[in-house]
Write a protein that holds these residues in place. Structure first.
Motif, short mmCIF file in Angstrom:
data_model
loop_
_atom_site.label_atom_id
_atom_site.label_comp_id
_atom_site.label_asym_id
_atom_site.label_seq_id
_atom_site.Cartn_x
_atom_site.Cartn_y
_atom_site.Cartn_z
N ARG A 95 0.82 -1.22 0.00
CA ARG A 95 0.00 0.00 0.00
C ARG A 95 0.85 1.27 0.00
O ARG A 95 0.48 2.27 -0.63
CB ARG A 95 -0.92 -0.02 1.23
CG ARG A 95 -1.99 1.04 1.22
CD ARG A 95 -2.96 0.91 2.39
NE ARG A 95 -2.39 1.47 3.60
CZ ARG A 95 -1.98 0.76 4.64
NH1 ARG A 95 -2.08 -0.54 4.67
NH2 ARG A 95 -1.47 1.36 5.70
N LEU A 96 2.01 1.26 0.66
CA LEU A 96 2.75 2.50 0.92
C LEU A 96 4.11 2.61 0.22
O LEU A 96 4.72 3.68 0.28
CB LEU A 96 2.95 2.66 2.43
CG LEU A 96 1.68 2.70 3.27
CD1 LEU A 96 2.02 2.63 4.74
CD2 LEU A 96 0.86 3.93 2.94
N ARG A 97 4.57 1.58 -0.45
CA ARG A 97 5.92 1.63 -1.02
C ARG A 97 6.10 2.72 -2.05
O ARG A 97 7.18 3.27 -2.18
CB ARG A 97 6.34 0.26 -1.57
CG ARG A 97 5.55 -0.18 -2.77
CD ARG A 97 6.00 -1.54 -3.21
NE ARG A 97 5.07 -2.06 -4.21
CZ ARG A 97 5.05 -3.30 -4.58
NH1 ARG A 97 5.89 -4.17 -4.05
NH2 ARG A 97 4.19 -3.70 -5.49
N GLY A 98 5.06 3.08 -2.76
CA GLY A 98 5.16 4.16 -3.74
C GLY A 98 5.27 5.54 -3.10
O GLY A 98 5.61 6.52 -3.77
N ASP A 99 5.01 5.62 -1.79
CA ASP A 99 5.07 6.89 -1.07
C ASP A 99 6.39 7.09 -0.32
O ASP A 99 6.51 8.02 0.47
CB ASP A 99 3.91 6.97 -0.05
CG ASP A 99 2.56 6.90 -0.73
OD1 ASP A 99 2.44 7.37 -1.89
OD2 ASP A 99 1.60 6.39 -0.10
N GLY A 100 7.35 6.21 -0.53
CA GLY A 100 8.64 6.34 0.16
C GLY A 100 8.75 5.49 1.40
O GLY A 100 9.46 5.84 2.34
N PHE A 101 8.08 4.35 1.41
CA PHE A 101 8.13 3.42 2.53
C PHE A 101 8.94 2.20 2.12
O PHE A 101 8.73 1.65 1.04
CB PHE A 101 6.71 3.00 2.93
CG PHE A 101 6.63 1.97 4.03
CD1 PHE A 101 7.20 2.20 5.27
CD2 PHE A 101 5.98 0.77 3.82
CE1 PHE A 101 7.11 1.25 6.28
CE2 PHE A 101 5.87 -0.18 4.83
CZ PHE A 101 6.45 0.07 6.06
N ARG A 102 9.87 1.79 2.97
CA ARG A 102 10.66 0.59 2.73
C ARG A 102 10.54 -0.36 3.91
O ARG A 102 10.44 0.08 5.05
CB ARG A 102 12.14 0.94 2.56
CG ARG A 102 12.44 1.67 1.30
CD ARG A 102 13.92 1.57 1.05
NE ARG A 102 14.35 2.54 0.07
CZ ARG A 102 15.55 2.55 -0.45
NH1 ARG A 102 16.45 1.67 -0.06
NH2 ARG A 102 15.89 3.44 -1.34
N VAL A 103 10.60 -1.64 3.60
CA VAL A 103 10.65 -2.68 4.62
C VAL A 103 11.98 -3.41 4.46
O VAL A 103 12.33 -3.84 3.35
CB VAL A 103 9.49 -3.69 4.48
CG1 VAL A 103 9.67 -4.85 5.45
CG2 VAL A 103 8.15 -3.00 4.71
N LEU A 104 12.72 -3.51 5.54
CA LEU A 104 13.94 -4.31 5.58
C LEU A 104 13.68 -5.43 6.58
O LEU A 104 13.64 -5.22 7.79
CB LEU A 104 15.14 -3.46 6.00
CG LEU A 104 15.44 -2.27 5.08
CD1 LEU A 104 16.65 -1.50 5.58
CD2 LEU A 104 15.63 -2.71 3.64
N SER A 105 13.46 -6.61 6.05
CA SER A 105 13.10 -7.78 6.84
C SER A 105 14.37 -8.53 7.20
O SER A 105 14.98 -9.17 6.35
CB SER A 105 12.15 -8.65 6.02
OG SER A 105 11.78 -9.79 6.74
N VAL A 106 14.77 -8.45 8.46
CA VAL A 106 16.05 -9.00 8.92
C VAL A 106 15.82 -10.34 9.61
O VAL A 106 15.36 -10.40 10.75
CB VAL A 106 16.77 -8.02 9.86
CG1 VAL A 106 18.09 -8.61 10.33
CG2 VAL A 106 16.98 -6.67 9.17
N ASN A 107 16.14 -11.42 8.89
CA ASN A 107 16.04 -12.74 9.46
C ASN A 107 17.29 -12.99 10.31
O ASN A 107 18.41 -12.84 9.82
CB ASN A 107 15.93 -13.81 8.36
CG ASN A 107 15.85 -15.19 8.94
OD1 ASN A 107 16.87 -15.81 9.19
ND2 ASN A 107 14.63 -15.66 9.17
N ILE A 108 17.10 -13.35 11.57
CA ILE A 108 18.20 -13.45 12.53
C ILE A 108 18.83 -14.84 12.58
O ILE A 108 19.67 -15.10 13.44
CB ILE A 108 17.76 -13.03 13.94
CG1 ILE A 108 16.69 -13.97 14.48
CG2 ILE A 108 17.30 -11.58 13.95
CD1 ILE A 108 16.44 -13.83 15.96
N GLU A 109 18.47 -15.72 11.66
CA GLU A 109 18.97 -17.10 11.70
C GLU A 109 20.32 -17.28 11.01
O GLU A 109 20.86 -18.39 11.01
CB GLU A 109 17.93 -18.03 11.08
CG GLU A 109 16.64 -18.05 11.86
CD GLU A 109 15.55 -18.80 11.16
OE1 GLU A 109 15.42 -20.02 11.42
OE2 GLU A 109 14.84 -18.19 10.33
N GLY A 110 20.85 -16.23 10.42
CA GLY A 110 22.15 -16.31 9.78
C GLY A 110 22.14 -17.14 8.51
O GLY A 110 21.10 -17.48 7.97
#
Length: 186
Positions: A95-110
């Motif tokens: 819904r919001l990525r075109g408005d300057g929104f980013r998601v950085l999904s950090v998986n902690i399992e290496g």
């Protein structure tokens, strides 16, 4: 000849005194450095990082996202609340990525968890980048509980943190992210 009972009492008292002194020095150290032990909180500058994409598609850097509103999502494929949060994060992203929104999904399992992270993301229809962290970035943000969501404004300042399962993540994301996107760019 010295009394063995007396020697034992003095040894016990010395051990107690040493333990109390150690605890006192530890308490002083914690008091002086408490800010370095607490999780990143609203008002803090977000620690900069660069991580590899779990799919092998290069690296993603938080510095490259400066000027955008960013959600950093710390999670693991074995974490039920993390998996339940992903659809709400995906809805906000779409819904919001075109408005300057980013998601950085950090998986902690290496590295060892990359395949499981990618499988979970595919199963959930996730389209935002899934990054692989061997622990350094989670440590920099002092993540102790997952899911751990951090909203960062366009200047790199943490504005909101959510730890643990969310009852209404769609509402929380809208409340935290949309006002930041509506504000003028710095």
């Amino acid at each position: 000849m010295a009394d063995p009972g007396r020697r034992a009492r003095w040894a016990g008292r010395a051990a107690i005194a040493l333990a109390l002194a150690t605890a006192a020095f530890g308490a002083v150290d914690v008091a002086r450095n408490w800010h370095a032990m607490r999780p990143v909180a609203p008002g803090d500058m977000a620690p900069l990082f660069s991580l590899p994409r779990a799919d092998g598609g290069g690296r993603v850097s938080l510095a490259d996202a400066r000027g955008d509103v960013v959600l950093v999502d710390f999670w693991a494929s074995w974490c039920g609340p993390c998996i339940r949060a992903m659809p709400a994060i995906e809805r906000a992203w779409r819904r919001l990525r075109g408005d300057g929104f980013r998601v950085l999904s950090v998986n902690i399992e290496g590295r060892a968890g990359r395949a499981a992270a990618l499988a979970a993301a595919r199963r959930l229809g996730v389209t935002f980048p899934v990054l692989s962290d061997d622990g350094a970035v989670a440590d920099a943000f002092r993540v102790t509980t997952i899911p751990h969501l951090v909203v960062i404004d366009r200047r790199g300042v943490v504005v909101a943190v959510h730890r643990g399962a969310a009852v209404d993540l769609d509402g929380w994301l809208a409340d935290q992210v949309e006002p930041l996107l509506a504000a003028p760019r710095p």
